[in-house]
Scaffold this motif. Sequence first.
Motif, PDB file in Angstrom:
ATOM      1  N   ASP A 123       0.754   2.403   3.624  1.00  0.00           N
ATOM      2  CA  ASP A 123      -0.025   3.567   3.173  1.00  0.00           C
ATOM      3  C   ASP A 123       0.867   4.814   3.135  1.00  0.00           C
ATOM      4  N   GLU A 141      -6.167   2.262  -5.503  1.00  0.00           N
ATOM      5  CA  GLU A 141      -7.053   2.364  -4.341  1.00  0.00           C
ATOM      6  C   GLU A 141      -8.280   3.148  -4.776  1.00  0.00           C
ATOM      7  N   HIS A 160       0.854  -1.202   0.000  1.00  0.00           N
ATOM      8  CA  HIS A 160       0.000   0.000   0.000  1.00  0.00           C
ATOM      9  C   HIS A 160       0.884   1.245   0.000  1.00  0.00           C
ATOM     10  N   HIS A 220      -4.662   6.614  -5.417  1.00  0.00           N
ATOM     11  CA  HIS A 220      -6.115   6.819  -5.387  1.00  0.00           C
ATOM     12  C   HIS A 220      -6.641   7.046  -6.806  1.00  0.00           C
ATOM     13  N   HIS A 257       1.511   5.391  -2.053  1.00  0.00           N
ATOM     14  CA  HIS A 257       1.018   6.441  -2.951  1.00  0.00           C
ATOM     15  C   HIS A 257       2.173   7.258  -3.523  1.00  0.00           C
ATOM     16  N   HIS A 305       2.703   8.031   2.051  1.00  0.00           N
ATOM     17  CA  HIS A 305       2.303   9.178   1.217  1.00  0.00           C
ATOM     18  C   HIS A 305       3.442  10.197   1.088  1.00  0.00           C
TER      19      HIS A 305
END
Length: 278
Positions: free
Chosen positions: A244, A63, A5, A37, A7, A246
């Motif tokens: 996740d 996602e 996961h 996303h 980004h 970022h």
Amino acid sequence: MIDLHSHSNLSDGTDAPAELVRKAYAAGVRILALTDHDCTDGLAEAESAAAELRGMEVVPGVELSCLYGQQEIHILGYFLDPTEPTLQSRLVELREARLTRADRMLDKLDTIGIRLNRDRVREIAGQGSFGRPHIARALMEVGQVGSISEAFDRYLTSGKPAYVERMRLEVPEAITLIRRAGGAASIAHPLDYEDLDLPELLQAAAAVGLAGLEAHYGRYRGDQIDRLVALAESYNLVPTGGSDYHGVNKQGEGVALGDADVPIGSLTRLRARRDAAR
Ligand code: AMP
Ligand code: FE
Ligand code: FE
Ligand code: ZN
């Protein structure tokens, strides 16, 4: 190490895909899923960066922003073919809706006397999915807030002056899109939804081919993870996981690349589920 996961700057992360892959590698990650996303446009760059690194693999992911009842739910897709046309056309719609929504949020900020330069906001957002973290950064730049989380708390979350809802897919459609593109779907960060009957969602989503549940999430504690793994198994779902990450848009514990202890079995089982569904 496995991290499923992350980004890039094709959504609300701050690293370009190639940079992200190199940072992950340096952190000891050998299998990284890029899950921007509502956008798969960073995958090609990530995959070519991985090809330059010995033993590095990128799992093509996404996602998706979804709605279940009144609750926003994020669904991760893995091993998908980003050229699948139905998926791409929905992704384009979602991103266009994000831009319209950004304009409305900036209008709302205008009405409370905060005028952000729209060209600058677009520049911060770059080419991919526009998200609230981009407005948060613009608010920081002009000194309206001291941090991304302050921007969310004061202006950008539901109920705050600049909040606007955006387009979301229904959960069954999102899972079907992922499956049609050859992928496997997993529910992202399942403990982050306030207004959700998780078992009910799992029941409904499993019926349309959900494959996984994100149990090994970087920010979750050991007991939470154990509970989610057991829940996943009870619905015959693969416990997936990741950080996740970022970049500088998300800071704190458990959000650095590789900050999740994802067993290799997660990946093999997920792949097997995808293959069985073909
Ligand atoms: P959007 O996709 O525009 O709805 O923005 C949601 C994104 O903002 C999430 O994917 C997170 O990256 C980030 N986010 C959500 N809530 C917060 C918060 N309270 N503080 C910092 N970032 C947040
Ligand atoms: Fe995000
Ligand atoms: Fe998410
Ligand atoms: Zn995410």
